[in-house]
Motif scaffolding. Sequence first.
Motif, PDB file in Angstrom:
ATOM      1  N   ILE A 180       5.742 -10.178  -5.333  1.00 18.28           N
ATOM      2  CA  ILE A 180       6.165  -8.812  -4.630  1.00 18.28           C
ATOM      3  C   ILE A 180       5.065  -8.080  -4.284  1.00 18.28           C
ATOM      4  O   ILE A 180       5.090  -7.330  -3.184  1.00 18.28           O
ATOM      5  CB  ILE A 180       7.005  -8.163  -5.886  1.00 18.28           C
ATOM      6  N   VAL A 181       4.337  -7.871  -5.010  1.00 18.42           N
ATOM      7  CA  VAL A 181       2.915  -7.006  -4.631  1.00 18.42           C
ATOM      8  C   VAL A 181       2.503  -7.632  -3.242  1.00 18.42           C
ATOM      9  O   VAL A 181       1.934  -7.016  -2.299  1.00 18.42           O
ATOM     10  CB  VAL A 181       1.806  -7.068  -5.801  1.00 18.42           C
ATOM     11  N   GLY A 182       2.220  -9.285  -3.176  1.00 15.84           N
ATOM     12  CA  GLY A 182       1.821  -9.810  -2.059  1.00 15.84           C
ATOM     13  C   GLY A 182       2.386  -9.567  -0.554  1.00 15.84           C
ATOM     14  O   GLY A 182       2.026  -9.117   0.309  1.00 15.84           O
ATOM     15  N   GLY A 183       3.793  -9.365  -0.823  1.00 12.61           N
ATOM     16  CA  GLY A 183       4.776  -9.227   0.262  1.00 12.61           C
ATOM     17  C   GLY A 183       4.474  -7.512   0.804  1.00 12.61           C
ATOM     18  O   GLY A 183       4.571  -7.418   1.706  1.00 12.61           O
ATOM     19  N   TRP A 184       4.266  -6.803  -0.248  1.00  8.12           N
ATOM     20  CA  TRP A 184       3.715  -5.253   0.018  1.00  8.12           C
ATOM     21  C   TRP A 184       2.661  -5.330   0.608  1.00  8.12           C
ATOM     22  O   TRP A 184       2.542  -4.698   1.698  1.00  8.12           O
ATOM     23  CB  TRP A 184       3.937  -4.581  -1.160  1.00  8.12           C
TER      24      TRP A 184
ATOM     25  N   SER B 240       3.059  -6.303   4.384  1.00 10.39           N
ATOM     26  CA  SER B 240       3.612  -5.340   5.190  1.00 10.39           C
ATOM     27  C   SER B 240       2.594  -4.203   5.255  1.00 10.39           C
ATOM     28  O   SER B 240       2.695  -3.593   6.450  1.00 10.39           O
ATOM     29  CB  SER B 240       4.964  -4.800   4.634  1.00 10.39           C
ATOM     30  N   MET B 241       1.786  -3.551   4.404  1.00  9.88           N
ATOM     31  CA  MET B 241       0.765  -2.604   4.644  1.00  9.88           C
ATOM     32  C   MET B 241      -0.094  -2.933   5.938  1.00  9.88           C
ATOM     33  O   MET B 241      -0.712  -2.324   6.466  1.00  9.88           O
ATOM     34  CB  MET B 241       0.029  -2.265   3.546  1.00  9.88           C
ATOM     35  N   VAL B 242      -0.574  -4.303   5.872  1.00 15.03           N
ATOM     36  CA  VAL B 242      -1.578  -4.796   6.724  1.00 15.03           C
ATOM     37  C   VAL B 242      -1.112  -5.204   8.373  1.00 15.03           C
ATOM     38  O   VAL B 242      -1.687  -5.778   8.976  1.00 15.03           O
ATOM     39  CB  VAL B 242      -2.539  -5.909   6.264  1.00 15.03           C
ATOM     40  N   GLY B 243       0.269  -4.963   8.132  1.00 10.57           N
ATOM     41  CA  GLY B 243       1.057  -5.256   9.639  1.00 10.57           C
ATOM     42  C   GLY B 243       1.470  -6.666   9.766  1.00 10.57           C
ATOM     43  O   GLY B 243       1.828  -7.195  10.575  1.00 10.57           O
TER      44      GLY B 243
ATOM     45  N   TRP C 202       2.664 -18.058   1.279  1.00  6.18           N
ATOM     46  CA  TRP C 202       1.815 -18.655  -0.181  1.00  6.18           C
ATOM     47  C   TRP C 202       0.823 -17.885  -0.356  1.00  6.18           C
ATOM     48  O   TRP C 202       0.210 -17.327  -1.397  1.00  6.18           O
ATOM     49  CB  TRP C 202       1.853 -20.011  -0.002  1.00  6.18           C
ATOM     50  N   LEU C 203       0.034 -17.485   0.710  1.00  3.71           N
ATOM     51  CA  LEU C 203      -1.301 -16.730   0.486  1.00  3.71           C
ATOM     52  C   LEU C 203      -1.298 -15.331   0.105  1.00  3.71           C
ATOM     53  O   LEU C 203      -1.975 -14.811  -0.721  1.00  3.71           O
ATOM     54  CB  LEU C 203      -2.266 -16.939   1.907  1.00  3.71           C
ATOM     55  N   PHE C 204      -0.450 -14.545   0.701  1.00  6.80           N
ATOM     56  CA  PHE C 204      -0.110 -13.237   0.365  1.00  6.80           C
ATOM     57  C   PHE C 204       0.475 -13.339  -1.433  1.00  6.80           C
ATOM     58  O   PHE C 204       0.112 -12.436  -1.820  1.00  6.80           O
ATOM     59  CB  PHE C 204       0.916 -12.411   1.117  1.00  6.80           C
ATOM     60  N   ALA C 205       1.293 -13.966  -1.461  1.00  2.00           N
ATOM     61  CA  ALA C 205       1.926 -14.300  -2.852  1.00  2.00           C
ATOM     62  C   ALA C 205       0.603 -14.455  -3.887  1.00  2.00           C
ATOM     63  O   ALA C 205       0.611 -13.937  -4.853  1.00  2.00           O
ATOM     64  CB  ALA C 205       2.867 -15.498  -3.021  1.00  2.00           C
TER      65      ALA C 205
END
Length: 86
Positions: free
Chosen positions: A41-45, A48-51, A64-67
């Motif tokens: 969930i934090v990775g998805g956030w 979204s913050m880096v566009g 998978w990388l952001f997760a």
Amino acid sequence: MSFIAWILIGLIMGAIARAVLPGRADGGWVVTLVVGVIGAIVGGWIASMVGSSSNNGFFDLKTWLFAFLGSLVVLFIWGAVSGNKK
């Protein structure tokens, strides 16, 4: 992507993050799996913050990388909060 898919990715990424940062989370595998789900969930956030969009699909590498990144962040914070300095 469905909520179940995010939970599955989080469980896998929690286990991998635990292997990368061993000893950071006391509490065994249950804590590791919860950290992984929260990390996804934090990775998805973070995405979204880096566009970037991390919600492209289950088999998308960015998802998978952001997760994984989110799981590492949450695992590091959990280790700092719980006082585990291993």
